[in-house]
Motif scaffolding. Structure first.
Motif, short mmCIF file in Angstrom:
data_model
loop_
_atom_site.label_atom_id
_atom_site.label_comp_id
_atom_site.label_asym_id
_atom_site.label_seq_id
_atom_site.Cartn_x
_atom_site.Cartn_y
_atom_site.Cartn_z
N LYS A 195 0.82 -1.22 0.00
CA LYS A 195 0.00 0.00 0.00
C LYS A 195 0.85 1.27 0.00
CE LYS A 195 -3.84 -2.09 2.56
NZ LYS A 195 -4.60 -2.08 3.84
N GLY A 196 2.16 1.09 0.04
CA GLY A 196 3.05 2.26 0.11
C GLY A 196 3.15 2.85 1.50
N ASP A 197 2.72 2.10 2.51
CA ASP A 197 2.75 2.58 3.89
C ASP A 197 4.10 2.23 4.51
OD1 ASP A 197 2.27 3.40 6.45
OD2 ASP A 197 0.62 2.00 6.85
N ILE A 198 5.11 2.94 4.07
CA ILE A 198 6.48 2.66 4.52
C ILE A 198 6.67 2.94 6.02
CG2 ILE A 198 8.92 3.19 4.15
CD1 ILE A 198 7.51 1.58 1.92
N PRO A 199 6.07 3.99 6.58
CA PRO A 199 6.23 4.22 8.03
C PRO A 199 5.81 3.01 8.87
CG PRO A 199 5.35 6.19 7.01
CD PRO A 199 5.34 5.12 5.95
N THR A 200 4.73 2.32 8.47
CA THR A 200 4.31 1.13 9.20
C THR A 200 5.35 0.03 9.09
OG1 THR A 200 1.95 1.60 9.03
CG2 THR A 200 2.58 -0.70 9.30
N VAL A 201 5.90 -0.15 7.90
CA VAL A 201 6.94 -1.17 7.70
C VAL A 201 8.14 -0.87 8.58
CG1 VAL A 201 8.51 -2.24 6.05
CG2 VAL A 201 6.19 -1.61 5.34
N LEU A 202 8.60 0.37 8.56
CA LEU A 202 9.76 0.75 9.38
C LEU A 202 9.46 0.61 10.86
CD1 LEU A 202 10.87 3.94 7.41
CD2 LEU A 202 11.90 1.66 7.28
N GLY A 203 8.20 0.86 11.23
CA GLY A 203 7.83 0.77 12.63
C GLY A 203 7.83 -0.64 13.17
N MET A 204 7.84 -1.62 12.29
CA MET A 204 7.89 -3.02 12.72
C MET A 204 9.31 -3.53 12.88
SD MET A 204 4.86 -3.76 13.28
CE MET A 204 5.20 -5.47 13.68
N TYR A 211 22.53 -3.11 6.57
CA TYR A 211 21.82 -1.89 6.99
C TYR A 211 21.39 -2.10 8.44
CZ TYR A 211 21.68 -1.00 1.95
OH TYR A 211 22.02 -0.78 0.63
N SER A 212 21.79 -1.22 9.31
CA SER A 212 21.68 -1.49 10.75
C SER A 212 20.70 -0.60 11.49
CB SER A 212 23.07 -1.39 11.41
OG SER A 212 23.64 -0.12 11.15
N SER A 213 19.75 -0.01 10.77
CA SER A 213 18.70 0.78 11.42
C SER A 213 17.56 0.96 10.42
CB SER A 213 19.22 2.15 11.85
OG SER A 213 19.47 2.97 10.72
N PRO A 214 16.35 1.26 10.89
CA PRO A 214 15.24 1.51 9.96
C PRO A 214 15.55 2.65 8.99
CG PRO A 214 14.38 1.12 12.16
CD PRO A 214 15.88 1.20 12.29
N ASP A 215 16.20 3.71 9.46
CA ASP A 215 16.55 4.82 8.56
C ASP A 215 17.50 4.36 7.47
OD1 ASP A 215 14.93 6.68 9.74
OD2 ASP A 215 16.51 7.58 10.98
N ALA A 216 18.44 3.48 7.84
CA ALA A 216 19.40 2.98 6.85
C ALA A 216 18.68 2.16 5.78
CB ALA A 216 20.47 2.14 7.53
#
Length: 285
Positions: A175-184, A205-210
């Protein structure tokens, strides 16, 4: 199983009415004190002839455990297999020489447990024990607990709840809901792209931001569209989920479309993703 225990406790509490002649209270006091010392303080030597009858019996399958030495050897597995143990009696009641104990066991699996090497997993399990006393000593015990949940907590059986978590991640990504993916993801996630992928240059890659900057943003920059299709999930032991799926995309630079078969290995802890590994199977078609 949890419902069964609740119904059992309710039925037992209605049918076993406490006696006030002092015998039951004495039995309960002795029983609670003995097991508190054995489990919480690790004093396994209290499994002796002073507290247990000589033919103390643990009713279990495939055969009962009988005798002080065998009984002690059985529970030694819990003392050596777990650290930071906290054994709590939630509720106890009974009648005459019969006791019903509702308990909770917490601990970290840091040692050998019935031949199972340490997994480092934490367990938190509830159960019920039926107890028979004889002349002020413990004569028989029978435990009821959800062994499947216990094995899942040790990482020895697949945890089906992890399937729903990973399925939710794929749904959010679609759905393009990347914040939810990163939040998991945990803050220290270890994310690895396949060595054949151009995005592997940032591994791990060692963090959600990475992951966001090194993988997800580049996917958007490099593709006119990028879809995940034919996702199939399988729960594994050790809190892992294996996914097989296809990538369907179109490169902006060349206009080339592609379909790629891939495998994802997800590792979870406490409902969060701690690690991700991508494997590319067939390459572009």
């Amino acid at each position: 199983m949890k419902t069964l225990i609740t119904l059992f406790l309710l039925t037992a509490s209605l049918s076993l009415v406490s006696c006030n002649d002092g015998k039951l209270e004495k039995n309960i006091s002795m029983y609670e004190k003995t097991w508190n010392e054995i489990i919480n303080n690790g004093d396994i030597h209290l499994i002796n002839a002073s507290n247990f009858i000589d033919d103390i019996t643990l009713v279990t399958s495939p055969e009962n455990i009988v005798g002080i030495d065998n009984f002690k050897a059985y529970y030694q597995n819990f003392i050596t297999g777990f650290s930071d143990i906290k054994f709590t009696v939630i509720q106890v009641f009974g009648q005459d020489d019969n006791i019903v104990k509702h308990w909770n066991f917490k601990g970290n699996h840091t040692g050998d447990f019935f031949g199972i090497p340490a997994t480092g997993k934490s367990v938190d399990i509830n159960g019920v024990t039926l107890v028979k006393m004889k002349d002020g000593k413990i004569a028989q015990e029978e435990d009821f607990m959800d062994n499947m949940v216990f094995m899942q907590q040790l990482g020895l059986l697949p945890n089906q709840e992890n399937i729903a978590i990973i399925d939710g991640i794929y749904e959010a990504f679609g759905k393009g809901d990347i914040p939810t993916v990163l939040g998991m993801m945990t803050s220290d996630i270890i994310w690895n792209e396949s060595s054949s992928s151009s995005y592997s240059d940032g591994n791990p890659y060692s963090s959600p931001d990475a992951v966001l900057n090194g993988v997800f943003k580049r996917l958007g920059e490099d593709n006119d569209y990028f879809k995940l299709e034919n996702i199939k999930l399988s729960a594994l032991g050790n809190d892992q989920v294996l996914a097989t799926l296809n990538y369907d995309g179109k490169l902006k630079k060349t206009g080339e479309t592609y379909q790629t078969t891939v495998v994802h290995l997800w590792t979870l802890k406490e409902e969060k993703v701690t690690a991700f590994q991508q494997y590319i199977g067939l390459g572009k078609q």
